[in-house]
Design a protein around this motif. Structure first.
Motif, PDB file in Angstrom:
ATOM      1  N   GLN A  57       0.820  -1.206   0.000  1.00 34.57           N
ATOM      2  CA  GLN A  57       0.000   0.000   0.000  1.00 34.57           C
ATOM      3  C   GLN A  57       0.853   1.254   0.000  1.00 34.57           C
ATOM      4  O   GLN A  57       1.821   1.364   0.765  1.00 34.57           O
ATOM      5  N   LEU A 112       1.322   4.959   0.983  1.00 35.04           N
ATOM      6  CA  LEU A 112       0.786   5.848   2.008  1.00 35.04           C
ATOM      7  C   LEU A 112       1.086   7.304   1.667  1.00 35.04           C
ATOM      8  O   LEU A 112       2.227   7.660   1.384  1.00 35.04           O
ATOM      9  N   LYS A 113       0.038   8.127   1.707  1.00 34.64           N
ATOM     10  CA  LYS A 113       0.174   9.550   1.408  1.00 34.64           C
ATOM     11  C   LYS A 113      -0.433  10.344   2.555  1.00 34.64           C
ATOM     12  O   LYS A 113      -1.639  10.518   2.626  1.00 34.64           O
ATOM     13  N   ASP A 166      -3.562   8.288   5.816  1.00 37.56           N
ATOM     14  CA  ASP A 166      -3.282   6.983   5.211  1.00 37.56           C
ATOM     15  C   ASP A 166      -2.435   6.129   6.148  1.00 37.56           C
ATOM     16  O   ASP A 166      -2.661   4.921   6.285  1.00 37.56           O
ATOM     17  N   SER A 222      -4.621   4.889   9.027  1.00 38.54           N
ATOM     18  CA  SER A 222      -5.615   3.944   8.517  1.00 38.54           C
ATOM     19  C   SER A 222      -4.991   2.583   8.217  1.00 38.54           C
ATOM     20  O   SER A 222      -5.578   1.537   8.498  1.00 38.54           O
TER      21      SER A 222
END
Length: 233
Positions: free
Chosen positions: A71, A73-74, A78, A81
């Motif tokens: 994944q 992440l930004k 994010d 989460s």
């Protein structure tokens, strides 16, 4: 049955078990698992690791390719989460696109994802992604340049760096270039072998150690400040 036929049969049988050695077979990595796994199960895992394409189940996955779910992440939302998604062990890679060491390490990171992370099938047009296998761990990555302040707050000072998290809490982190892949694999093996309570204890120990470092640093600053003042006459 002729001798030639027997020779061909045996050759084909042996050839069927020749697969690429997975990265997770680093010395000591499978020490815990191999005591309980059968040859057939190990063969199945190696087949996935060698990027064999699975039999398509529906028309939506007919033109799909297998890939690890890593994944991207930004931002902090994010990040949080991802950590809160479930209770599995999480690893986050911090990198930069122009970093040569990051690029080399990224190849190894992807291989880890293929072997013990979530495995997905994505259509060539990118319209749909299906999770075909739920792995033991979850992987993510964060670009340093686009998240500089967040990375600094997380203590990232060198690239590439990896962080381990358990149930949303920080376990440990360290710079991890391609030459340190063995250290990473040993860490993964160690944390995978721990129970939930053992991981919680590890988190508490690391938090206590970090707090101790802060206290010592504060004491050093206070002592230095006192020495900077002139002595009373």
């Amino acid at each position: 049955m002729t001798l030639n036929f027997i020779f061909v049969l045996l050759s084909s049988f042996v050839h069927g078990f020749v697969v690429h050695q997975p990265i997770m077979s680093h010395p000591g990595f499978y020490k815990r698992e191999t005591q309980h796994r059968t040859r057939a199960l190990v063969g199945a895992e190696l087949l996935v690791a060698s990027e064999a394409v699975m039999e398509p189940m529906t028309s939506t996955t007919m033109d799909s390719t297998l890939k690890p779910k890593i994944q991207k992440l930004k931002g902090e939302e994010d990040f949080r989460s991802f950590l809160d998604e479930d209770d599995r062990l999480c690893i986050i890679k911090f990198h930069a696109p122009t970093c040569k060491s990051c690029q080399k390490f990224g190849v190894q990171y992807n291989r880890i994802g293929k072997e013990i992370g979530d495995l997905t099938a994505q259509n060539q047009d990118g319209s749909e992604t299906l999770v075909l296998r739920t792995g033991e761990i979850r992987l993510a990555e964060m670009e340093y340049g686009a998240n500089k302040e967040l990375c600094k707050s997380l203590g990232v000072t060198k690239l590439p760096t990896v962080h381990f998290y358990s149930r949303g809490k920080f376990l440990e982190g360290f710079p991890c270039g391609p030459r340190k892949i063995g250290i990473l694999l040993e860490k993964i093996s160690r944390y995978r072998s721990m129970t939930a309570s053992e991981l919680e204890f590890e988190v508490a120990m690391n938090e206590g150690s970090a707090l101790g470092d802060i206290v010592l640093e504060t004491l050093d600053i206070n002592v230095s400040s006192q020495k900077s003042f002139p002595s009373a006459i």
